[in-house]
Design a protein around this motif. Structure first.
Motif, short mmCIF file in Angstrom:
data_model
loop_
_atom_site.label_atom_id
_atom_site.label_comp_id
_atom_site.label_asym_id
_atom_site.label_seq_id
_atom_site.Cartn_x
_atom_site.Cartn_y
_atom_site.Cartn_z
N MET A 156 -30.74 21.63 -1.03
CA MET A 156 -29.80 22.65 -1.10
C MET A 156 -28.35 22.05 -1.42
SD MET A 156 -28.15 25.49 1.66
CE MET A 156 -26.69 26.18 1.49
N PRO A 157 -27.52 22.53 -2.27
CA PRO A 157 -26.20 21.74 -2.57
C PRO A 157 -25.47 21.66 -1.32
CG PRO A 157 -26.53 23.60 -4.29
CD PRO A 157 -27.53 23.51 -3.24
N ALA A 158 -24.87 20.62 -1.01
CA ALA A 158 -24.18 20.26 0.21
C ALA A 158 -22.94 20.93 0.22
CB ALA A 158 -23.71 18.75 0.23
N ARG A 159 -22.08 20.97 -0.77
CA ARG A 159 -20.58 21.57 -1.04
C ARG A 159 -20.44 22.58 -2.11
NH1 ARG A 159 -20.40 17.05 1.81
NH2 ARG A 159 -18.96 16.97 3.50
N PRO A 160 -19.78 23.66 -1.90
CA PRO A 160 -19.60 24.33 -3.41
C PRO A 160 -18.92 23.56 -4.57
CG PRO A 160 -18.56 25.57 -1.32
CD PRO A 160 -19.20 24.17 -0.96
N PRO A 161 -18.07 22.39 -4.35
CA PRO A 161 -17.31 21.84 -5.41
C PRO A 161 -18.73 21.37 -6.51
CG PRO A 161 -16.17 21.38 -3.54
CD PRO A 161 -17.42 22.05 -3.19
N ALA A 162 -19.98 21.21 -5.87
CA ALA A 162 -20.80 20.52 -6.82
C ALA A 162 -21.40 21.59 -7.50
CB ALA A 162 -21.95 19.84 -6.04
N LEU A 163 -21.19 22.98 -7.44
CA LEU A 163 -21.91 24.29 -8.13
C LEU A 163 -20.78 24.55 -9.14
CD1 LEU A 163 -22.81 26.07 -4.93
CD2 LEU A 163 -24.32 24.67 -6.50
N PRO A 164 -21.25 25.42 -10.14
CA PRO A 164 -20.57 25.91 -11.14
C PRO A 164 -19.58 27.14 -10.37
CG PRO A 164 -22.92 26.23 -11.43
CD PRO A 164 -22.94 25.88 -10.25
N ALA A 165 -18.45 27.36 -11.31
CA ALA A 165 -17.29 28.03 -10.73
C ALA A 165 -17.74 29.43 -10.10
CB ALA A 165 -16.33 28.28 -11.93
N ALA A 166 -18.77 29.91 -10.92
CA ALA A 166 -19.29 31.25 -10.13
C ALA A 166 -20.13 31.09 -8.89
CB ALA A 166 -20.30 31.70 -11.14
N SER A 167 -20.66 30.03 -8.84
CA SER A 167 -21.28 30.09 -7.32
C SER A 167 -20.40 29.47 -6.42
CB SER A 167 -22.22 28.75 -7.40
OG SER A 167 -23.27 29.00 -8.42
N ARG A 168 -19.09 28.85 -6.71
CA ARG A 168 -18.21 28.48 -5.65
C ARG A 168 -17.51 29.69 -5.57
NH1 ARG A 168 -17.15 24.04 -9.19
NH2 ARG A 168 -15.25 25.23 -10.13
N ALA A 169 -17.17 30.43 -6.25
CA ALA A 169 -16.52 31.76 -5.90
C ALA A 169 -17.54 32.73 -5.07
CB ALA A 169 -16.20 32.72 -7.08
N THR A 170 -18.74 32.56 -5.21
CA THR A 170 -19.77 33.18 -4.30
C THR A 170 -19.53 32.72 -2.87
OG1 THR A 170 -20.89 33.80 -6.10
CG2 THR A 170 -22.14 33.83 -3.94
N PHE A 171 -19.47 31.25 -2.70
CA PHE A 171 -19.19 30.85 -1.47
C PHE A 171 -18.06 31.12 -0.79
CE2 PHE A 171 -22.70 28.06 -2.13
CZ PHE A 171 -23.23 27.35 -0.88
N TRP A 172 -16.96 31.18 -1.43
CA TRP A 172 -15.84 31.76 -0.81
C TRP A 172 -15.89 33.33 -0.47
CZ3 TRP A 172 -12.06 29.11 0.90
CH2 TRP A 172 -11.71 27.73 0.75
N ARG A 173 -16.44 33.90 -1.32
CA ARG A 173 -16.56 35.52 -0.87
C ARG A 173 -17.65 35.46 0.26
NH1 ARG A 173 -17.26 36.23 -6.41
NH2 ARG A 173 -19.65 36.32 -6.29
N SER A 174 -18.50 34.76 0.58
CA SER A 174 -19.54 34.73 1.69
C SER A 174 -18.61 34.28 3.06
CB SER A 174 -20.58 33.72 1.22
OG SER A 174 -21.38 34.14 0.18
N LEU A 175 -17.76 33.42 2.75
CA LEU A 175 -17.03 32.90 3.96
C LEU A 175 -16.02 33.97 4.57
CD1 LEU A 175 -15.85 30.85 5.72
CD2 LEU A 175 -14.43 29.99 4.04
N GLN A 176 -15.55 34.52 3.41
CA GLN A 176 -14.47 35.83 3.73
C GLN A 176 -15.50 36.88 4.31
OE1 GLN A 176 -12.71 36.77 -0.05
NE2 GLN A 176 -11.47 35.02 -0.16
N THR A 177 -16.71 37.15 3.95
CA THR A 177 -17.49 38.05 4.77
C THR A 177 -17.66 37.89 5.92
OG1 THR A 177 -18.53 38.84 2.69
CG2 THR A 177 -19.47 39.37 4.61
#
Length: 559
Positions: free
Chosen positions: A1-22
């Motif tokens: 699994m990717p360790a951090r969102p910065p290693a992911l595409p922009a769309a996936s990083r945005a998904t991580f931030w939305r999940s954190l807000q949830t």
């Protein structure tokens, strides 16, 4: 699994931030529920104070993740550590394993399993398990609990570790699928951009059509060829049958769909004469005199199982190709012309002079008739040579306008008398006062050629040959020459105006195949255009519409 969102595409990083807000919003809801639960249960003040502190921290974490999108792991691990600490305080204040509050650990550990690396999530789950076992063991030493409570704490720890592992693996798979979908989306977007660029700049026209003839997509080349440059202004999908001028294309597509037509055919269309297409583009009126000669190829798209059948129509404009072929033939004809000028005209002049001298010496009827035949054929050959020679000459458009009504009436009388025709075989329809700029001798030669061709195929009945003048809105007049005979086949149309191409060999002057070519060149020299267009007649009987055609001379109106 990717360790951090910065290693992911922009769309996936945005998904991580939305999940954190949830996750942060859920933390606020849980804090409110705990506060309400403890208030209703008249718990100790310490519990209520802890819940109020938890609610304040939860709101702070939520606002931080909402407005500050930096240092993702710090914003994730700080609230999780707070969750574990607050839940541990509540757990201790509630009496340990018997309080049932150990289930609250599942919320932060599950969130951590989704958004953090597996090693971090397992580490935190292990700490919680050790805490539960340690607390139970301490109470066992104090004789405040039993061995059963230690087993419950161990089961809680095992469940938390298993939950973290399962949730992390599921999240890893979902994140991988999202990353793959993101990459595929980028690839598809790039491919679509390339396809749009290719379709916009390719010279051939492309139409995507369903079985009912509805156009679902087209490129600019196809819109330009079919006079649909403003297709986006029309109702989508656009039906080919809605435009009468596109009837040959519609019929050819229907024949191909029925497996009775060929995959490749040649068509001539005049889309700018169709009132259904008026106003589609600003250039429609100015281009009404144009016709397009198309090579059309049909192909079926592979859409099995998709529930939508599509055919693709490829359009290739043959006008430039025909022009290039004619230019090549014209270049070779230029070399032939020089030879004809020196090798043919001088002997012809000698033969003509000798024939004239013999005619003066011979009085008998039979020799006179034979000499007349020789003179006529010498004149005919000389006229052919003159026709070839004038290909390299550019005529000057006369300054004096030509009145078509009187000119066509005189031409019909002359042609009818020369060929012994009944007076009503040729019908002329022209408005009085129609004036054009065209050399009268050149127009006479063009029309005599077209009338001779029409006479060869017409039925011979009244008005079986028709001459009509139609005005358009672009300061031009169209002179139509039509007969009631069969139309020219697409194979013949492909070579109709080529020099030295002929289907007639009857010895009446058409054998060289220069008539229509010379007629078109004379029209071009007079700033006019000669073309052949197909027409569908509705009286085709049981076999459906019959195909016929007519020659159209687009003339420059005087005025």
């Amino acid at each position: 699994m990717p360790a951090r969102p910065p290693a992911l595409p922009a769309a996936s990083r945005a998904t991580f931030w939305r999940s954190l807000q949830t996750l942060n919003a859920t933390r606020v809801v849980i804090a409110l529920l705990l506060l309400a639960y403890l208030s209703l249960g008249n718990r100790a003040g310490l519990d209520r104070s802890i819940c109020l502190l938890y609610l304040a921290l939860a709101i702070g974490f939520a606002l931080s993740a909402l407005f500050v999108r930096r240092r993702f792991m710090l914003q994730l691990l700080s609230p999780i550590a707070c969750d574990l600490a607050i839940i541990s305080l509540l757990y201790l204040a509630g009496g340990g394993i018997r309080s049932g509050l150990a289930i609250l650990y599942l919320f932060p550990l599950a969130g951590l399993a989704i958004l953090a690396p597996l090693l971090v999530a397992l580490f935190c789950a292990s700490l919680v398990s050790l805490f539960l076992l340690g607390d139970s063991a301490w109470h066992l030493l104090l004789a405040d609990t039993s061995e059963r409570d230690i087993m419950s704490a161990g089961l809680y720890g095992a469940v938390l570790l298993a939950a973290v592992l399962v949730v992390n693996r599921l999240a890893a798979r979902l994140i991988g699928q999202e990353a793959l979908a993101s990459r595929r989306g980028v690839e598809i977007a790039v491919q679509q951009a390339v396809n749009r660029l290719v379709m916009a700049n390719i010279g051939d026209g492309i139409l995507v059509v369903d079985p009912q003839g509805q156009v679902h997509a087209s490129n600019p080349a196809a819109q330009r060829m079919l006079g649909l440059a403003g297709l986006e202004q029309l109702e989508r999908p656009f039906s080919l049958s809605a435009a009468v001028a596109l009837a040959p294309l519609t019929q050819a597509y229907a024949d191909w769909r029925a497996d009775s037509g060929r995959a490749t055919t040649l068509l001539t269309l005049r889309p700018y004469n169709d009132a259904a297409l008026a106003g589609v583009t600003a250039a429609w009126r100015a281009r009404r005199d144009l016709a397009v000669h198309l090579k059309v190829r049909f192909a079926a798209a592979e859409t099995q199982g998709l529930g939508a059948e599509r055919g693709v129509i490829f359009l290739q404009d043959m006008t430039d190709i025909e022009h290039q072929a004619q230019q090549l033939k014209l270049a070779s004809m230029g070399r032939l012309t020089a030879s004809i000028a020196h090798e043919v005209r001088n002997p012809l002049s000698a033969i003509a002079h000798a024939t004239a001298l013999l005619a003066e010496e011979v009085d008998a009827p039979l020799p006179q008739r034979l000499l007349s035949i020789v003179g006529d054929n010498v004149a005919r050959v000389n006229r052919m040579v003159e026709d070839i020679l004038q290909l390299s000459r550019k005529a000057q458009v006369p300054s004096e306008p030509l009145a078509l009504d009187g000119f066509l009436a005189a031409l019909r009388a002359e042609f009818s008398e020369t060929h012994g025709l009944v007076p009503d075989l040729i019908a002329v329809s022209v408005a009085p006062g129609a004036l054009v700029r065209f050399d009268a001798l050149h127009l006479r030669e063009v029309l005599l050629n077209l009338l001779s061709n029409a006479l060869r195929y017409a039925s011979g009945g009244p008005a079986s040959i028709r001459l009509s003048v139609v005005a358009d809105t672009a300061r031009r007049l169209e002179l139509h020459v039509q007969d009631d005979g069969p139309g020219i086949t697409p194979e013949g149309r492909a070579h109709l105006f080529e020099p030295f191409y002929t289907t007639a060999g009857n010895g009446n002057g058409t054998g060289l195949g220069l008539g229509l070519y010379l007629a078109r060149e004379l029209c071009l020299n007079n700033e006019a255009r000669l073309d052949y267009e197909y027409r569908f007649n509705s009286d085709g009987g049981a076999n459906g519409p019959s195909l016929s055609g007519r020659f159209v001379i687009t003339l420059k109106a005087a005025g």
